[in-house]
Structures are given as structure tokens and as C-alpha cells.
Scaffold this motif. Sequence first.
Motif: not given
Length: 389
Positions: A199-208
Motif C-alpha cells: 500500500k502506497i500511503v503517500a507519493e511525493k516529488q522532490w523538486d528542491y
Amino acid sequence: MFKNQSKPTLTVLATFFAVATHAQANLEVNIGYLQQQMDNGPVLSNIIPDPEDSGLKGAELGINDNNTTGRFLKHKYSLQQFDSENPEELISKASDLYAQGVRFFVINAQSQTLKDIDKALPDEAVIFNSGSPSDQLRSKECNNSLLHTLPSRAMLTDALAQWLKAKRLNKVLVISGQKVEDKAYTQAFKRAAKRFGLKIVAEKQWDYDTDLRRTAQSEMPLFTQTKEYDVVFVADERGDFGEYVLYNTWLPRPVVGTQGLSPVTWHRVVEQWGAAQLQSRFDKLAKRWMTNEDYASWAAVRSVGEAVTRTNSSDPKVAYEYIRSEKFELAGFKGRKLNYREWNGQLRQPIPLVHPRSLVSQSPQDGFLHPVNELDTLGFDKAEVKCSN
């Protein structure tokens, strides 16, 4: 299986006696090695870059191993190598080598360059992909003439997902970089997560675009603050930020993916099944560790050598048909004999799961079964492939 194998001579003698009934002939086999040198610009972390000859040294070791066997059988192998940043130069060189009589090619290049070379060469050419992990090349855009010795991203992430499931690390926070490759790696993992019930609880993209050497301790905890998760999956193939996720997450959780615990083609910590002697021979040749591309290129050259040895023919059609047959077996120092999938030309192989100092496990994991071959639980199975040539 290979636990007692300490010297390449054992494999050489076994192969020699297996083909002793064949009529010996003076055969010369030329293999072309083409490598696309990539300039991806500066990275944002203190990453240790891959050596510029990553892949080439593996091919050279494969030539040496082929000639070790070949001298008993009057077979001689040679390598003609060329590298360039320019895809057009690589395509032109491939055509030149073909005109000179080369019929076997090992290509360490991006997927588009690989496809262009494949289109430029006649059907008689036997082409090994040792540089692109593209899933598209194994599922939708696959060509019957291509053989893949580098695992696909799907194989790598399936191997990782199996381990996570076995360890009951079911809830995953996914962090992806902005690069096309990072997004492709993330897509492969999302497929694997669905396949094995994670289960993927959250998906984030690193854009810093900040220098994390000074700010990781303050930025990463806030960035990784979300719902409860068991593990953090990172997709950062180039190494812009992934190294700084470890030990800086909001929750103290293990990190897996391109950083942390990673699924790989090959690594220096793999020592079982006779791998230590392969590592030793490579170190003697290259004065460095064997990379993923080195292993894939070595496996490609050895596949040619195995086919020529067993068939006693340098005819590319004969060799190709043998490589794609059920008779073919490659001793790959991974605990079992390796062969190629008939539906997309992918080399079946176990996937080591490693961190920089240790082998943690190897997939397929115990309990993940398949009606034909458990190695086909890694990557695209026959029913999933819709190839269009």
C-alpha cells in the motif's frame, strides 16, 4: 550450485568435454561494443560517479573468458569497441562494423539510441542491450532481434517488492525525483506494489534545488512528514537527493529503492556461488569494482561464447537460435543457470538486494511461486507483454 567452483578452469573443462564430440574448426568471432557516454550535468550531492569505462571492462573480461575456453576448440574472440556522446556517431559506427563483418553487438546506450541502432542494422545482427533498463523495451516496444542482459526496472522493483512483502513492510511512502528516469522507476515500483499487495500511503516529488549537504537535517524531516508508513521508497537514479533521505525521515524507517537497500544487477558484496572468483578476475583486469553495466556486458559476451561453443558455429543465425532456445544455459554466478525469455529476450536472473557493505537478500524470495519458472515472478511475464516490432 557453484559453491565449490574456485577457478574458471573447472567451467572451461566441463564445457570442453561437453563439446568434445563436435568437429573442431578454426572460428573467429568479432564482437562490437558500442557505448553512449552521457553528460547529465552536475548533481546536487557528493555522489561517486560510475567509471567512464563501466560496461567496457565487463565486455573485455567476457572476451578473456571466451578465449580461455576457445583456445581448446580453436575458437578466437575479439572485441571492437567505440564510444561517443553522439547517437549518430554510434549508429554510423554500428553500420561500419557490420560492413566489416561484425554480427554480434553489445550496446550500452540509452533506449532511443539502442532502438535506432537496431533499426539501422540488418536482421542478421545479434544485438544485446547492456545499458538500458527501459520497461518499454521489454513490454511494448520489444523487438525479436534484441536480447537484454541488463534487468528491467520492473525486474528490480519486483525483487524489492517481494522482499518488502516478505518482511511485512506493507505501507510505503514514495519519493521520486523530477527526471524522466526517476518517474519511470517510480512507475515500475507502483506496478510492483500493486502486484504484490503493498500500500502506497503517500507519493511525493522532490523538486528542491538546494545543497542538501547543509540542509538535509532540517528539510528532510518536514518533507517526509505524512501518514504512518513502514518504509520509504526513493526513486533517484542520478543521486541528486536520495542519499540524504537515510536517517533524516520524520519517522525512523528504513529506506529502499535507488538508495538505501537497493535491487541491483551486480555488486561487489555478492560472493556466493563462485562469484568471488569472478570479482577477483574483474578486479585484476579493471583495478576497480564490477558495476551493473559491467556484469550485463560480460553476460552478453559470454552468451555469444556459450552459443558458439555449444553449436561449434559462428553463424549469427545459428547462435541466436541457440541462445533463444531452451537448451541455452549461462553460468552467471548467481546461484543458478540463466537463460532468456522467449517472449521479450530478457535474461532471466536473480536480483541481489544490497546496501553498500553487505548482501541482504536475493530475489525471487521464498514462497513467491510461478507455474513454470520462479524467476518469471521478476519483471514482465508472458501474458503482460504485447510486443510490436
